[in-house]
Structure formats: structure tokens, C-alpha cells
Design an enzyme around this catalytic site. Sequence first.
Site, mmCIF file in Angstrom:
data_model
loop_
_atom_site.group_PDB
_atom_site.id
_atom_site.type_symbol
_atom_site.label_atom_id
_atom_site.label_comp_id
_atom_site.label_asym_id
_atom_site.label_seq_id
_atom_site.Cartn_x
_atom_site.Cartn_y
_atom_site.Cartn_z
ATOM 1 N NE ARG A 56 28.047 26.138 11.879
ATOM 2 C CZ ARG A 56 28.177 25.036 12.848
ATOM 3 N NH1 ARG A 56 27.098 24.966 13.837
ATOM 4 N NH2 ARG A 56 29.201 24.468 12.823
ATOM 5 C CB SER A 80 51.783 77.519 33.068
ATOM 6 O OG SER A 80 51.663 76.742 34.292
ATOM 7 N N GLY A 97 30.406 14.140 18.397
ATOM 8 C CA GLY A 97 30.422 12.368 18.161
ATOM 9 C C GLY A 97 30.302 12.023 19.528
ATOM 10 C CG ASP A 119 37.137 24.781 15.898
ATOM 11 O OD1 ASP A 119 37.507 23.859 16.353
ATOM 12 O OD2 ASP A 119 35.935 24.176 14.993
#
Length: 457
Positions: free
Chosen positions: A17, A403, A144, A109
Site C-alpha cells: 500500500r 574586489s 487486533g 513499521d
Amino acid sequence: MSDNISVVILAAGKGTRLSLDVPKPLAPLHNKTLLDYVLKSSHSIGRIHLITGHQKELVENHISKNWSDSKIEFVHQKEQLGTGHAVRTYFDAIKEADSYKYTIIACADTPLLTEEIFSKLIEEVSGKKAVCATFEESNPFGYGRIKRAEKGFTIVEEKDATDEEREITEVNSGLYIFETSYLKEHIYGLDDNNKSGEFYLTDTFKKDANVTPLKFEDKNCFLGVNDLYQLSVVERKLKNRRIKFLLSNGVRVIDPSHTYVYTENIGKGSVLYPNSYIDEESKIGQNVTIEMGCTIKNSVIEDGAYIKAHSYFTDAIVRKDASVGPMAQLRPGSEIGIGSKVGNFVEVKNSKLGEKVGLSHLSYVGDAEIGDKTNIGCGFITCNYDGANKHKTIIGSESFIGSDCQMIAPVEIGSKSYVGSGSTINQNVPDGAFAIARERQVTKENMAKKFIKTKKK
Ligand code: UD1
Ligand code: MG
């Protein structure tokens, strides 16, 4: 780690899934995988045994890359005939399984489990044969259900439950501790006479046995990941858990719902603005400010540093009171010294800046060393790559680089030296020297009209 306890992690499932290219245990959870979280919370508890199945090579490779110093043993469950079958496969494969007094079973998981939960289960099993972690769920579909009895209890799975049993709101989290001898005694007696045709581990819990459910208040810790929605929920919870921890430790998080921070290592008095991402490996000191939209990976930021908006760091160190950004990138191996200033649109890679260095605008500094109090003007570039190899630029202390200078590496500039603006430097400059490397200016009075073009109408 206890020699008494074996932790068996069930990770053989495919995770259909989730619709990912990787097996479920390797589903990404910010920059780790689901499996890494269960391993992190359980690896100090006991010896880990990992049940692998689908694409087991990928799972095993991941472990050997990321957990090489933890002893993790694999058990291959060729066919996934249920959680009970997975545990039976473990007993078949691991000879010394009987030598552990207790066996903990966890699922790959459930990434939000904590070490504390494992400790509570271990405490509770004393004098009992098994303990099952449970919680209340107002919408218990899929879980469950826990059927408590006067002594012992049973678990009835969703598919097999009667309407009345489906009303039960205390559910099985999928985390258990067993006295090993009890588990082994019952695991071989399981059958698959149920609606799923699977061997249920949950059938090892019996009425009248010395087994008990232990109900936990915080059900979030047991959230499982079966689809991408649940993965995003878990990701958010994980982040919120870290943010709560930080807030309680004196870190100001301006907008917790839009701050993506996974490290617990942030010191008191630091402030995080929204839309920042800080990974678990990063360490941030006290009184650090991190403005909007910064990404910080595997980096160290010391006390009092100030990181301006939209900066991006990877494997970098920012020393005390330095400031970086806005919109600066520190690539791997960058070290910005105490009190230094790295400004907007500056990229630094594999370079060490000393104390109070100024590198304020629009520059690339790669493979360089810059000494204390040296100031670098705008638009400075280390030309570090010749197409095949990288070369070093070394600049001493208290030097001034004008610079728009380029350093063609390898090259060394001494201390207290001065490089004129617009120079392309390809030879070393000694301490205290002045170097300039540009064309002399030519100015011709009244000659501009020769070059100014007007458009024909
Ligand atoms: C299981 C429990 C259920 C509990 C729920 C909590 C059983 C029979 N049911 O149901 O009571 O409420 O977890 O999330 O245990 N796995 C294997 N090999 C197999 C089958 C599964 O390694 O042959 C692994 C899966 O990869 C997964 C874990 O075991 O990590 C749980 O299996 P899953 O099929 O998700 O069980 P649930 O139906 O969720
Ligand atoms: Mg499940």
C-alpha cells in the site's frame, strides 16, 4: 545491552500500500528509513534479530552500510505466512534463541517507539509470561482487539472479530515481550484456521495464562505506517516531538508547524524562524539565530552564530559569533572561523576561514585557507579546478584582497599583503607585498562619440 534479551524485528512484509520502489522497512522517513527508527530505539535493549523477506538484499545492504558497528543478525522468511510464522522462522534459524530469557517482538513499521516504552515492557514482564503493549483507539479498524479476561487475555483480529468484538477500543500495538520458553512453547502450536489463512503471533496470548496487556496513554508512539498518508502523519509527529523537546529546553521556535527540525542538539536561547530544515545530525549551540528558509545538514553551528535567510549548509562548521548569509552556501568541509562574516551569494567549499575573516559578497571560495582578519572584497573567485584536478589557495592573516580578484590555484598569498582590485593572481605573493595584475587604464578625451551608436529611426 542485556544478554538476557533478544529483540526480534519483523520486517519481511512488502508494504504494497505504500507504492514505493523499496520494501516497507526502507520507506524514507526524512533522511533515514522506517527501520532505522526501530533499530535506534531498541538496539541498546538486547541482541537484534531482523526478519527479512521481500527484497531482503536491499534491507541487508542498508543495514551493513548504516549499522555496521551494531551486531544485527538476519533471518530470512522466504514466504510470509503471518507474524506467528515469522517468529517460528526465527526459532528455526537461530540456535541460541532459547538462551535469552526474554524475547521482544517489534514491527519495522512503527518508527515512533521509544527506548522508554521498551524499558516499561521489561519492567512489567517480571513474574509474568508475556506482556502486550496496548492503547485506546476510538477508531480501532484494522487493529487486533484486546479481550481481557479475569486471568490472561486474547487478541482477536479485525477480520475474525464479531460485531461485538469490533466495538472494543483497546487495541494491540504489535509490540510484545515474552518469556522465551513460553513463546517457544506456543509458537509451534499455532494454526492458520482464520479468515486470513495466516499464522497469527497474537494467538499465543491465552485466557487463564499468566499474560497481561499493558495499556499506554500515548498512542502516538505506536503509529504504524502502511500507506503514504500514514507516513506523512508519522513524519509530522516525529518533527513535533523534536520541536516540543526543543521548546522545553529553551529554544524559541517561532512557528512550530512550519519548522522542520529533527535534531535535539540545539542550545538554550537559540531562535528558529519558519521554513528551516535542520537534520538530526546537526548540532546548534546556544543563542544561535537561524532565519527563514535555511537548510542545515550534518553541520555544527556554535554559540552566538547568526545564519541569515535562505542559506544552505552541508557538512559544515560555523564557529562562535560568525554570521553567514543571506543566501550563502557552505558545502562539505567548510569551516567558518570565530566572528567571521560570510555574506550574500557566497559559496564556500572545503575551505577554512580563520577568525574575523570578511567574505561579504558574491564569491566562490573552494579548497582554500584564509587567515585571521583577512578581508576579501566583492566578487572574489578561487579558480581551483584545472579540468582534472583541484588545487589550493592559501591566504595569510590580516591581508586585504580587493574586489573582483581571481586566484588561479595553486597559489599562496602571504600575511599583511594587499592585492589590488580586479587582479587575476597566478603567482605567489609574499608577506607584506602589494600585488596588482590588471591592464593599465587608458583615457582619451572627447573620444566617446566615436563609440556611441545611435539607432536609425
Ligand atoms: C498486526 C497484529 C495486530 C496489531 C497490528 C498492529 C497479528 C496477527 N496482528 O496486524 O493485532 O493490532 O499488527 O499494527 O500479528 N510480517 C513479517 N512476516 C509475515 C507477516 C508480517 O515479517 O509473514 C511483518 C510485517 O512486515 C510487519 C509486521 O510483521 O512489519 C506486522 O505485520 P502486518 O501484516 O502489518 O500485521 P497487521 O495486520 O498490521
Ligand atoms: Mg501492520
